[in-house]
Every structure is written in C-alpha cells, then in structure tokens.
Design a protein around this motif. Structure first.
Motif, PDB file in Angstrom:
ATOM      1  N   ARG B 537       0.844  -1.200   0.000  1.00 57.95           N
ATOM      2  CA  ARG B 537       0.000   0.000   0.000  1.00 57.95           C
ATOM      3  C   ARG B 537       0.883   1.256   0.000  1.00 57.95           C
ATOM      4  O   ARG B 537       0.625   2.213  -0.722  1.00 57.95           O
ATOM      5  N   ASP B 538       1.957   1.227   0.783  1.00 58.62           N
ATOM      6  CA  ASP B 538       2.869   2.384   0.826  1.00 58.62           C
ATOM      7  C   ASP B 538       3.650   2.559  -0.464  1.00 58.62           C
ATOM      8  O   ASP B 538       3.996   3.676  -0.827  1.00 58.62           O
ATOM      9  N   GLU B 539       3.985   1.471  -1.102  1.00 59.01           N
ATOM     10  CA  GLU B 539       4.946   1.544  -2.206  1.00 59.01           C
ATOM     11  C   GLU B 539       4.293   1.577  -3.587  1.00 59.01           C
ATOM     12  O   GLU B 539       4.982   1.785  -4.585  1.00 59.01           O
ATOM     13  N   SER B 540       2.990   1.358  -3.674  1.00 58.35           N
ATOM     14  CA  SER B 540       2.302   1.502  -4.952  1.00 58.35           C
ATOM     15  C   SER B 540       2.575   2.897  -5.488  1.00 58.35           C
ATOM     16  O   SER B 540       2.502   3.873  -4.744  1.00 58.35           O
ATOM     17  N   ARG B 548      -3.438   0.892  -6.904  1.00 56.27           N
ATOM     18  CA  ARG B 548      -3.554   2.043  -6.003  1.00 56.27           C
ATOM     19  C   ARG B 548      -4.646   1.834  -4.966  1.00 56.27           C
ATOM     20  O   ARG B 548      -4.443   2.053  -3.780  1.00 56.27           O
ATOM     21  N   VAL B 549      -5.820   1.396  -5.409  1.00 54.84           N
ATOM     22  CA  VAL B 549      -6.914   1.188  -4.464  1.00 54.84           C
ATOM     23  C   VAL B 549      -6.924  -0.253  -3.962  1.00 54.84           C
ATOM     24  O   VAL B 549      -7.228  -0.517  -2.801  1.00 54.84           O
ATOM     25  N   GLY B 550      -6.537  -1.187  -4.840  1.00 58.27           N
ATOM     26  CA  GLY B 550      -6.558  -2.596  -4.454  1.00 58.27           C
ATOM     27  C   GLY B 550      -5.678  -2.893  -3.254  1.00 58.27           C
ATOM     28  O   GLY B 550      -6.073  -3.634  -2.350  1.00 58.27           O
ATOM     29  N   VAL B 552      -4.925  -0.925  -0.855  1.00 59.47           N
ATOM     30  CA  VAL B 552      -5.598  -0.385   0.336  1.00 59.47           C
ATOM     31  C   VAL B 552      -6.681  -1.349   0.795  1.00 59.47           C
ATOM     32  O   VAL B 552      -6.810  -1.665   1.986  1.00 59.47           O
ATOM     33  N   ARG B 553      -7.442  -1.858  -0.163  1.00 62.72           N
ATOM     34  CA  ARG B 553      -8.554  -2.747   0.189  1.00 62.72           C
ATOM     35  C   ARG B 553      -8.047  -4.087   0.724  1.00 62.72           C
ATOM     36  O   ARG B 553      -8.680  -4.696   1.582  1.00 62.72           O
TER      37      ARG B 553
END
Ligand SMILES: Cc1cc2nc3c(=O)[nH]c(=O)nc-3n(C[C@H](O)[C@H](O)[C@H](O)COP(=O)(O)O)c2cc1C
Ligand code: SF4
Ligand code: SF4
Ligand code: SF4
Ligand code: FES
Lengths: 319, 618
Positions: B537-540, B548-550, B552-553
C-alpha cells in the motif's frame, strides 16, 4: 537537357499500411495497422468502458477499466493503448475481463465520489454488477475539502479518480502551461500545483482545458458548482448553442450551455478541427459581456440562481 | 514552453549547493538574474531542457546538504534546468527520502519490515519511541539541533537486524546494524556518527561471485587486479562484442533481479539496433524486503561490478552506463564512486578503455526511497527526472528504453556473473547448476537462522539444506518467505524444493531476488502479513486503479480477517474471498509487477492456513 531535380508539389502520400487481421469475440476483423484494440472494438460496436481515455489525449492506460483478454498474454491488456497485431485473438467479455472491469469500477466507486460522473459510468457499474458498498463504511476514501481559490472554477478532488487527463491537457499534450501535476505517491497521489499554492499563484492561465477533460466533475465551472450546490443544475432545461468565438481570428467553436437565459458553462466540441475541445481563457470564461451585466465577476451566477429559484425548481437530484 | 516561476529565492547555502552541482547559471536563460545588464532582457524561463535528468541529483544534493527542499531551492533548480515547478514538485513528492516541508537535520529511519520486526525491530521501535515520542515528532537535542524518526520499509540489512538508516543533513548518512536503543539515540542526539562494520559473507565452499568479498581490499584497484581483476575484460576485448554475447548465451545466464529472463536475449536485442546511442543500466535499487545480496557485492567487491558493466557496455555497444542504487546504501555508494574514480584514473573507464579504442563510462544515480523504482521502466523515468511511474510495455526497454534509446537493464548479481563466464567460458559456466538454472546463486538468508547472510550456492540446492547451512533448524520452521514480499510463503511441507527456476515455477513459486526468510515456531505470521500488505500500500506508485486502491482494500480486508480470529466463520470466509478477488484484479489488470505480485504472499499465507484455518471460499 535540364538537370533540375523535379520537386514534387507535395510529398508523396505514405503507402497505406496493409490491414491487420484479428479475431474479436470470435469474429474476424480487418482494421488498418496502428489501430488500437479499443478502436477495433468500437468498429465492431462493442461497447467498451473507459475512464482515463480521451479522444484528444495520449492514452495514460491508468484506470484499467478497458482491459481485454489477448490470447498468449499472461495479464489482461488495456485496449485503449495496445495496438492491434496480426492474428491476435481477443476476448472482451470473458470471465476474467468482466471480473477486472467490475473490480475497477468497485474500487473507484468505493473510494471516490462519482455522483457527478457521466451517465455511461453509472450504466457500466450496473452492467458489470459492481457493488462499491461491499467494502464497508470504514473503507478509505479520497475525501478532502474542495479547493475554491478563484472566481472561475473550483476543484473538488474528493471526485478525482487520478486519471491524469487534466495534467496531460495542461502540459505537453495541449496547453503547455504545466500548472498542475500528480504529486505524492500511492493512494495519496493527487493533482496539485507546486507546494499546493492557489491557482492564481501558479502558472495557471485559466484556459479551463482541465475542466473540459475531467470525467468526474472534480474540476468544474464555479457557475455549475454553485447551481449544483443549490440543487438547481438542470441539464434538461439547458440549451447548448454552437457559435464561433469572437475574440480573435482563430475560429474556435464554442458551445454555450445556457440555463434560464444565462450562460452557465462553455465547452468546445472535441471533434472540432481547430480546438480539439481546447480553448483559451477568453473563449472559455470571457462571456459575461454577452450578458451585459454590471459586475461581470460576481453577479451573473447570482442572477442564474435567482432565476432558477424563481422558476420554482428546487433542490432535487442534481444530475 | 513558457515557464512560470514564483519569486521564492534560495538561501545562500541552497544556492551554493545547487550551483556547485549544476554550475552557476551564466545567462538569463539558465536562471541567472532575471534582467541581464547586457541585453536588458527579462527571462523567466530556462532553455536547457535537455538537462532534465539532473533534477534528481539536484534534489539529492539539496536534501543531503540542507535536509529538505524549500520552495526557493526548487525554483532555483527549475530555472536552471528549465523544468516546470509543478512537475518538479510532483517528482520531489514521489520519493520518501525527499522532503518538501521543513525537516530536522537528523532523521532516523528505523526498519520495521518483516526481516526486522520479529527479530529485534519491534523492541528497537519501542525504545526509540520512549525516548523521542511518536514517529515524526520533532525533538530538540542537547547539542542545539533537532531530530526525528520514522518507521521504514526494509533497508537491506536483514542479515544484521534490527537496522536503521540515518539521514544526516550536512554530514555523511549512516547505517546502524544490530542496533540497540542506546546507539539509535546516540545518533539522533549527535553523540555518535553511526556506522556499520564491513560485510563478511559466511564462507561456503565453491564461492565464485563472493570470493573476493571480505578478502580483497574493496578500495584498492591494484589489490583487485592482483586478485584476478580485469582478466575478464581483457578476454572480452580479445573475443570482440559478438563472441562475448555468444559466451553469455552459451552460459545460460538468467537475470537475478526477479524475472529470470535470459541475459543474452536482451543483450543481442540491444546490440542489434543499428544506431546508437545505446545504454546499459545496472539495477542496484535492491528494495525487495529481505534482499541484501547486491549490497554485499557492491560494498565488498565494487570493482567487479565496474568491470562487469564495462564488458556489458562493450558487448552491446553502449558508451554510457548507469548504476541506479538505492539511497539507503551510503557505504556501497561511496565504494562504487571510489572504484569508478580509480578505474577512470587507470584508463579502465572513459574514452579509449585499456587503450583498446572503445569508450565506456558510468554515472551513478541514487534512488530516493521508492521500491517501485526498481521496476526497470520506473527506474528509467526516475533517471530521466520524471516521477518513478512504470511505463506501459510494449515497447520494451531493449527497443525504447532510457531517453527513448535501446537499453539493457540488468541486476547487479546478473552482471557480476559475466566475469566467471568470460574467465572460464560460457560452456563451463553452464555445467554448474542445472540445465535451466546455470551457475551459482546468491540467497539472502535471514530470520530464524543462526548465521544470517548471503550464501552463494550452486543452483539446485534443496531449500532444507540451505536453511541448515545457515544454522537453521528445518524441523522448527513454521514458514519461509521465499522471494521476498513479492514472493510467497511456503510451509514446513515444502522444504524439499530444489532452488531452481524450473522447480520453483512448477511449484507455482518464484525465487525472486533470492530471499529466504525463515520464521520459527513462535513467529507471528499475522503480523508479518499485515506488514507486507502495508508495504505494498505504501509503495504503490498510484498510477493504476487495481494497485492504487486494491492494495488499500487488501490491507483493510486482511485486518478484518485477522480481527475475526482463527476460527473465522462467515466473516473470515467473506474477507478471504474478497482478498482473492482483489488479488486477481491486481494480477490481471495492473500495469506492472508491483501490482501483479502485491497479493501473492498474503494469499499464500491464507492458502497454507498460516493465519488460522478458515473455510475455503466456495
Ligand atoms: C516492483 C518491482 C521492483 C523491482 N526491483 C528490482 C530491484 O530492486 N533490483 C533488480 O535488479 N530488479 C528489480 N526488479 C526487476 C526489474 O524490473 C528487472 O526485471 C531487472 O532489473 C532485470 O534485470 P535482470 O534481467 O538482470 O534480472 C523489480 C521489479 C518490480 C516489478
Ligand atoms: S485552467 Fe488551463 S492552465 Fe489552468 S490548470 Fe487548467 S489546463 Fe492548466
Ligand atoms: S481532476 Fe479530473 S481530470 Fe484531473 S485527474 Fe482527477 S478525475 Fe482526472
Ligand atoms: S501496478 Fe502499482 S506500482 Fe505498478 S503502475 Fe500500477 S499503481 Fe504503479
Ligand atoms: S532491513 Fe529490516 S527487514 Fe530488511
């Protein structure tokens, strides 16, 4: 005998590339070389969802909603950017394709306010049975305060899907002003000026070309924004009049969007050969003189609001 | 291009640093005074757009000297390089090690990644937090300075966990290994400069790539030559470019950066382009959690990399090479710079290398804290001065690469293998290892083993034996993270895997960058997978929606899954299905390998039941 070289009047036309033959959903299709898979799908009347794609910009291939399955490729491929190749076998409605399209629509729908997005996007959401709500109440979103720092247009990045269109239109691909960029990284990446300064302090020349390409209403004429805020925006009663900009001799076509006898926004047709949909500040925002109002910077929209209220419409749905 | 700059001016110190690197601006066009006495013109733009690739080095210089990049400094850089300020800001905000807001001169990045957190890192974080408050809090130190600390992703020191990287404005950055709270505090308060001892890889019989590491002085070109250095380059010159590529082909060498792509295919593709310039890039970004092999080579045998790159440049017809090294490797960076300088002085880099009539030189670029810049096309954008976002492929770098030119990108370990290939011949090289996985391979052993470190072993060694070699206890293994965060977990039942590309592939795995991170019986694998989810999530880079959203989810769903407890019933099954659906869209529809692999390790942990048994979703 003259030795003068023969100078052709115009360079010879490049030879037509031989057509490329491929299979889309079981149908054999012949298209010119250099065509994208998206164009090829359109030729076949296959409705293909797109979000970050624009007819007037280079594909950024960032949203991934247009993906299709190409035989032999480990991953799906973005149809907006991938060129056709001879013998390609393409599926546009396989389980994998439907899954990815549904997920992209869900991921955006669950993180971005899409309520001003085009009706097509709503249709695709239904077609692919996307259910943004299933990520729960606590799902992270890009919600943030709207930026209202000038009289002409506002930016509400709670509605931004980071499609790069505005940045590309402001930069090399149209305006060459480079006022905005994508800043930050990952989920925090978003459109910004340098050090997030107000547009008036940035390089922005208020051409409004970013507004014209934004697919979700994240960037919007102040007039439209105010009407929507009050629930008075009503495209059904708007009249769109095409005319030629009177400020200079270039010949840009304008579409004046008129509600209650007031211009509420100005666009230019994307397929117009002079503008490709792009304008300058004069064509885009310099319309108040038409309306002959005493204080062009502040009153027109109040007028529209008053007229709209007087007409008895109230704050219903704003789409 | 009509550029607009704000009136913000750099401080005298910022100006000195920037002009020191870029040269003082000489005309109004390159950002000198806005009105020139001579021509009485006003210029608000730079004209030197071809210098865009100096943007990142300029940011690096200001960040290193001043500690952050002010608006004045950014404007001054932009005027000189002709870069729009907004774009430059977009670049600066992409990188973790660059700050566009004022930041204390001492910043400690304390690793809390999978290789450190279960192995002393969590305690270290607690200790630092007790002294300095929550991460990001600015603390005044007794010497009148200020300092702060942050949690950091893996900094490539997992063999010496727990580890920190200290960004020290105005002085040399430092690395701290096997750190206690006291040492970390001493660096933050200025009472210690920090510093890590030299690497000494565990000695294994038959070492080839590592044979000089810890044995030959890495700062001495003569010592390198006495130890057999530069024989391979001489051999290459004897053979000529085509036959060098033939030897590489015969050797069966595959890339060691993760994708296992045959090296000779890239080399011949670039060499086949009729027109130059062609480029060579050494990918030394090494940011895959659990990976530290390239650092070991660069710190311990930097001349080997320089020689190998010279051979590669000669073979593919590239006159310019780049080393893109992660910013958190100050020691390797210094050693490589020293080696490049020594080689240049000795006529082994530059025009007319070895007097043999070909030119090759190397430019070193430091990454600024972005895992994604290890992806080859993101890396090229980063060098060119753009945001480190991957490009769409095709076209591939061998056709359209750095600055739009044909480019070979190879990992450090891949390149260094070229030396034995030339010394002993490609066919002899191919006899080591297996048919498909030739040569030796560097594995990064960390976690629950007695002697963590880089092990050079013949391809084909059994995973169990490798763990034993490093002093691990196979019977005590609860899981192994194979290939890094982008790889997968394997369980105690998988320890008979031979470590080759082909065996890994048929088991549905990959060897990635050679990570073998071992978890013992008491390991908290829920915690480790949570950290991996946060890492992605941090490195996307944020460019494409699935990733980007995946990412996070996935992180959210994993949190709910773990909260539901091991006897997860309905909720667990639901979250597990969601993670599988997210993994699928990331694999299928993301632009680059980061998104493709972001869900792999978590799914493998679920599939192996490492996070508690849950029903397999229907
Ligand atoms: C997210 C991501 C990070 C990567 N990081 C690295 C890296 O740090 N070092 C590296 O050599 N390759 C890395 N790669 C692989 C490179 O894209 C590329 O395949 C490799 O450098 C090619 O070299 P090789 O053929 O010698 O393996 C990464 C790939 C991805 C998708
Ligand atoms: S209005 Fe024009 S100049 Fe301003 S940000 Fe939008 S595209 Fe750029
Ligand atoms: S503001 Fe609109 S055009 Fe710009 S990136 Fe966001 S959604 Fe796209
Ligand atoms: S997969 Fe992730 S890292 Fe790769 S381009 Fe997409 S957002 Fe960026
Ligand atoms: S250095 Fe901490 S996990 Fe690698």
């Amino acid at each position: 005998m003259s030795t003068h070289p023969v100078i052709p009047r115009r360079p010879p036309a490049p030879p037509e590339p031989p057509p490329v033959s491929l299979t889309i959903d079981g149908q054999q299709v012949d298209v010119p070389a250099g065509t994208t898979l998206l164009d090829a799908c359109h030729r076949q009347q296959i409705d293909t969802p797109t979000l970050c794609y624009s007819d007037v910009l280079e594909p950024a291939a960032a949203c991934r909603v247009c993906v299709v399955e190409v035989e032999g490729s480990r991953t799906l491929v973005p149809s907006c950017a991938r060129k056709v190749e001879d013998g390609m076998v393409v599926q546009t409605n396989s389980e994998r394709v439907r899954h990815s399209r549904r997920m992209v629509l869900e991921l955006l729908g669950s993180s971005v306010d899409m309520s001003y997005a085009s009706s097509e996007i709503i249709d695709w959401t239904q077609r692919y049975e996307a259910d943004p709500d299933r990520y729960g109440e606590a799902a992270r979103t890009v919600e943030q305060p709207a930026k209202i720092d000038n009289a002409l247009y506002m930016r509400d990045y709670s509605r931004c899907i980071t499609c790069y269109k505005c940045v590309d239109a402001c930069g090399e691909q149209a305006q060459n002003t480079f006022a905005i960029t994508v800043a930050g990284r990952g989920f925090e990446a978003g459109v910004s000026t340098e050090y997030d300064v107000a547009l008036g302090d940035s390089a922005c020349v208020f051409c409004g070309n970013c507004i014209a390409v934004c697919p979700t209403g994240a960037i919007m004429f102040s007039s439209e924004h105010q009407l929507r805020e009050e629930g008075l925006w009503d495209e059904d009663v708007q009249e769109v009049t095409r005319t030629v900009c009177s400020f200079c001799g270039v010949g840009c076509n304008l579409e004046l969007h008129v509600q209650d006898n007031r211009i509420v926004k100005v666009t230019s047709p994307q397929d117009h050969e002079v503008t490709s949909g792009h304008l300058c500040i004069k064509g885009r925002f310099g319309y108040d003189y038409v309306q002959n109002l005493p204080d062009p910077m502040t009153t027109p929209i109040d007028d529209v609001l008053a007229a709209a209220r007087a007409s008895g419409r109230d704050g219903g749905p704003t789409r | 291009m009509d550029l607009t700059f704000s009136d913000a001016e750099p401080t005298a110190a910022e100006r000195a640093v920037i002009d020191g690197l870029l040269g003082a601006p000489d005309s109004v066009w390159t950002g000198a005074e806005q009105r020139s006495e001579q021509d009485l013109r006003v210029a608000r733009t730079g004209r030197s757009r071809e210098r865009r690739d100096e943007l990142l080095p300029a940011f690096d210089a200001v960040q290193s000297a001043i500690g952050w990049i002010s608006e004045g400094a950014l404007m001054h850089i932009c005027r000189q390089l002709g870069v729009p300020p907004a774009e430059a800001y977009g670049v600066a905000t992409f990188y973790e090690l660059l700050s566009v807001t004022e930041q204390p001169p001492r910043v400690l990045h304390v690793c809390d990644d999978v290789g450190c957190r279960g192995f002393g890192g969590t305690e270290l974080i607690a200790g630092v937090e007790e002294h300095f408050g929550p991460e990001g809090a600015v603390v005044q130190t007794s010497d009148g300075e200020s300092a702060t600390w942050h949690r950091s992703p893996c900094i490539g020191q997992c063999d010496r966990a727990p580890a920190c990287y200290a960004q020290l404005a105005g002085t040399d950055d430092a690395v701290l290994v096997e750190t206690g709270t006291d040492e970390a505090v001493a660096v933050l308060t200025g009472s210690s400069p920090g510093g890590a001892p030299d690497v000494l890889p565990p000695q294994v019989e038959g070492m080839r790539l590592l044979r000089r590491v810890g044995v030959v002085d890495p700062t001495d070109l003569d010592a390198y030559r006495d130890a057999g250095g530069y024989a391979a380059l001489r051999r290459a010159v004897e053979l000529g470019p085509d036959r060098v590529i033939e030897e590489v082909k015969a050797s069966g060498l595959r890339g060691r950066g993760g994708a296992a792509f045959p090296a000779h295919v890239k080399w011949s593709a670039v060499a086949a382009h009729a027109e130059g310039p062609r480029y060579l890039i050494c990918n030394a970004d090494e940011s895959e959690p659990g990976t530290f092999k390239d650092r070991t080579i660069m710190e311990g045998d930097p001349f080997a990399l320089i020689e190998a790159m010279t051979i590669a440049g000669f073979a593919v017809g590239a006159e310019q090479g780049y080393i893109y090294i992660r910013g958190e490797y100050p020691i390797a960076t210094a050693r490589l710079r020293g080696a490049m300088q020594a080689a240049r002085t000795a006529g082994m880099l530059g025009e007319d290398v070895l007097g043999e009539g070909f030119s090759f030189d190397i430019d070193l670029r430091r990454g600024q804290g972005a895992y994604i810049c290890g992806e080859e096309t993101a890396l090229m954008n980063s060098i060119e001065g753009y945001r480190g976002e991957p490009r769409s492929k095709p076209p591939f770098p061998t056709d359209v690469g750095l600055f739009g030119r044909p480019t070979v990108v190879n990992n450090v370990e891949t390149l260094v293998n070229v030396l034995p290939i030339l010394e002993e011949g490609g066919a002899a090289f191919a006899r080591i290892g297996t048919d498909d996985s030739t040569g030796t391979r560097l594995f990064c052993l960390s976690g629950a083993v007695d002697t963590p470190g880089v092990y050079e072993v013949e391809s084909g060694m059994i995973l169990r034996d490798l763990i034993s070699l490093a002093g691990g206890e196979p019977a005590q293994v609860s899981a192994v993270l194979l290939g890094g965060a982008a790889g997968a977990f394997v369980g105690p039942g998988d320890l008979d895997l031979p470590l080759t590309f082909e065996d890994a592939r048929s088991a549905g795995l990959g060897l990635g960058s050679g990570v073998v991170m071992v978890f013992g019986p008491s390991a908290d694998l829920g915690d480790a997978t949570t950290r991996i989810a946060r890492f992605f999530r941090d490195e996307s880079c944020g460019q494409c929606v699935p990733c980007r959203v995946g990412t996070v989810r996935v992180e959210e769903a994993l949190g709910r899954f773990l909260a539901a407890g091991p006897r997860a019933n309905g909720a667990g099954t639901r979250e597990r299905r969601l993670i599988e659906e997210l993994d699928l869209v990331m694999k299928d529809a993301s632009i680059c390998g980061l998104g493709h692999t972001a869900g792999t390790a978590i799914r493998s942990a679920l599939d192996l039941g490492l996070l508690g048994k849950s029903e397999v979703p229907a």
